[in-house]
Write a protein that holds these residues in place. Structure first.
Motif, mmCIF file in Angstrom:
data_model
loop_
_atom_site.group_PDB
_atom_site.id
_atom_site.type_symbol
_atom_site.label_atom_id
_atom_site.label_comp_id
_atom_site.label_asym_id
_atom_site.label_seq_id
_atom_site.Cartn_x
_atom_site.Cartn_y
_atom_site.Cartn_z
ATOM 1 N N UNK A 1 28.862 -5.329 -7.339
ATOM 2 C CA UNK A 1 29.283 -5.051 -5.963
ATOM 3 C C UNK A 1 28.130 -5.205 -4.988
ATOM 4 N N UNK A 2 26.973 -4.690 -5.363
ATOM 5 C CA UNK A 2 25.798 -4.808 -4.487
ATOM 6 C C UNK A 2 25.412 -6.278 -4.311
ATOM 7 N N UNK A 3 25.501 -7.040 -5.409
ATOM 8 C CA UNK A 3 25.180 -8.471 -5.321
ATOM 9 C C UNK A 3 26.153 -9.187 -4.393
ATOM 10 N N UNK A 4 27.427 -8.800 -4.458
ATOM 11 C CA UNK A 4 28.421 -9.415 -3.579
ATOM 12 C C UNK A 4 28.143 -9.091 -2.117
ATOM 13 N N UNK A 5 27.775 -7.833 -1.857
ATOM 14 C CA UNK A 5 27.465 -7.449 -0.476
ATOM 15 C C UNK A 5 26.279 -8.268 0.036
#
Lengths: 347, 61
Positions: A155-159
């Protein structure tokens, strides 16, 4: 119907839409072949707002639909859902649909282009399936913290990637590992304890363990040879997924408590089931009668308590919320009374 | 002059949703909270729904 497939086909072939609908329903009922034809048409037939295809596109789409129809009818002729062709055709259409949803590319172009997109979609489905299965077992073996951390990292990578063009390809794999973990966590499935069929039959009270656990499969705890003196005797039954059967001797009162993620509990003439089952069957025994207190922790499956192992009791479950009183299964007659706290609740 | 990449709303929404979902799952795995199906199912469905909604809106934009 969805996507206006019947209307589109009727206009294309110049027939009444009712005839197409009747044909589609008939095909759907006859082994489900209409469903795959419908799905193929939904994916392959252009929508009204789409740019009109050229002669080659029309020919290719007609060819693709023809192949899908031929495969599904052949699949039906060879046994409907049971044949190999139906799953293959279904998978191909599902692959096209998934790739369309993920990439936004409609399956246009020549057969080679359509086949490439179907293959990419199928590969995506298989990859996500493998990730899901891996996540399920890893979570079941206690790897929930690691998998949850991976979901957060994804999720952090997507953000972060959203500000530099995005990384949409990461969404499906992240969901593929997150959702099985959510399932395992909600059902409280613990796969520690091994797999397969396990049967224990202690001969004396000293051989009876306090805890019995199986990860996945069938666990049979046969206590019928045990001579139990008056008083309380405790047995904890843990099962990740599957079927647990506890066989108790006649003349023993059984009190039971259990928590079941998805499934049921069947104790003599009483049963309950569903999701988030919190089972309690509190019984008191007369002074000279032994009482077996069973504490069950079932993730996904069924906990049964019987006096006898019959075909019905070992392999048959009539479903939740159906009070059973099968001949030969015996009743919990050794107990004095049932207290007011007995019952199953779904939380 | 260097061109700034356009913000990908789907990746942003999906990322935020996954961070929240992952945090809930982590808390459950650590034993801080105990989530049953009754509470986990709405969370999971809401997560998937939010991502699908973002996907549809970003495609229509």
């Amino acid at each position: 119907m969805i996507g206006g497939v019947c209307g589109g086909l009727a206009r294309y072939f110049g027939v009444d839409v009712t005839l197409v609908r009747i044909g589609m329903v008939a095909l759907a009922l006859l082994g489900g072949t209409g469903l795959i034809v419908y799905a193929a048409a939904l994916v392959l037939v252009p929508s009204d707002g789409e740019v009109a295809p050229g002669p080659n596109d029309t020919r290719d789409r007609a060819l693709a639909i023809g192949i899908a129809i031929t495969l599904t009818i052949a699949g039906f002729a060879l046994g409907g859902f049971g044949s190999a062709l139906f799953p293959v055709a279904s998978l191909a259409v599902a692959g096209l649909a998934v790739w369309w949803l993920v990439s936004g590319e409609r399956p246009t172009g020549g057969p080679r282009s359509i086949a490439r997109r179907a293959a990419l979609g199928v590969a995506l489905i298989m990859g996500c399936l493998a990730l899901s299965v891996g996540s399920f077992f890893a979570a079941g073996f206690g790897g929930g913290v690691v998998i949850a951390s991976l979901v957060i990292a994804a999720g952090a990578a997507l953000v972060a990637a959203a500000f530099v063009g995005g990384a949409r390809w990461l969404v499906l794999p992240a969901l593929a590992i997150a959702l099985p973990l959510a399932f395992v966590s909600a059902a409280n499935i613990d796969l520690d304890g091994g797999f397969g069929e396990r049967e224990v039959r202690p001969g004396t009270l000293a051989e009876v363990k306090k805890d019995y656990r199986l990860g996945m499969g069938e666990l049979v705890i046969d206590l019928r040879d045990v001579k139990m003196p008056a008083g309380d005797h405790h047995v904890n039954v843990g099962l990740g997924a599957g079927h647990a059967l506890v066989l108790v001797p006649e003349g023993v009162c059984v009190a039971s408590e259990a928590r079941v993620g998805i499934g049921g509990v069947d104790v003599f003439e009483r049963d309950g089931g569903g999701i988030d089952v919190d089972w309690s069957d509190a019984r008191r025994a007369p002074g000279d009668t032994p009482r077996l207190v069973i504490d069950g922790d079932i993730g996904l499956g069924l906990l049964e308590v019987r006096h006898n192992r019959s075909r019905e009791s070992a392999n048959h479950y009539d479903g939740p919320f159906s009070d059973l009183d099968r001949p030969g299964d015996g009743r919990n007659d050794a107990c004095a009374t049932r207290t007011a706290s007995s019952g199953a609740s779904n939380g | 002059m260097r061109r700034t990449a356009e913000l990908d709303r789907l990746s942003l929404t999906a990322g935020l949703v996954l961070v929240v979902l992952g945090t809930v799952l982590l808390l459950d795995a650590l034993g801080v909270v105990r989530l049953s199906f009754g509470s986990m199912a709405p969370i999971a469905f809401a997560a998937v729904g939010a991502i699908l909604l973002a996907s549809g809106l970003s495609r229509g934009a």
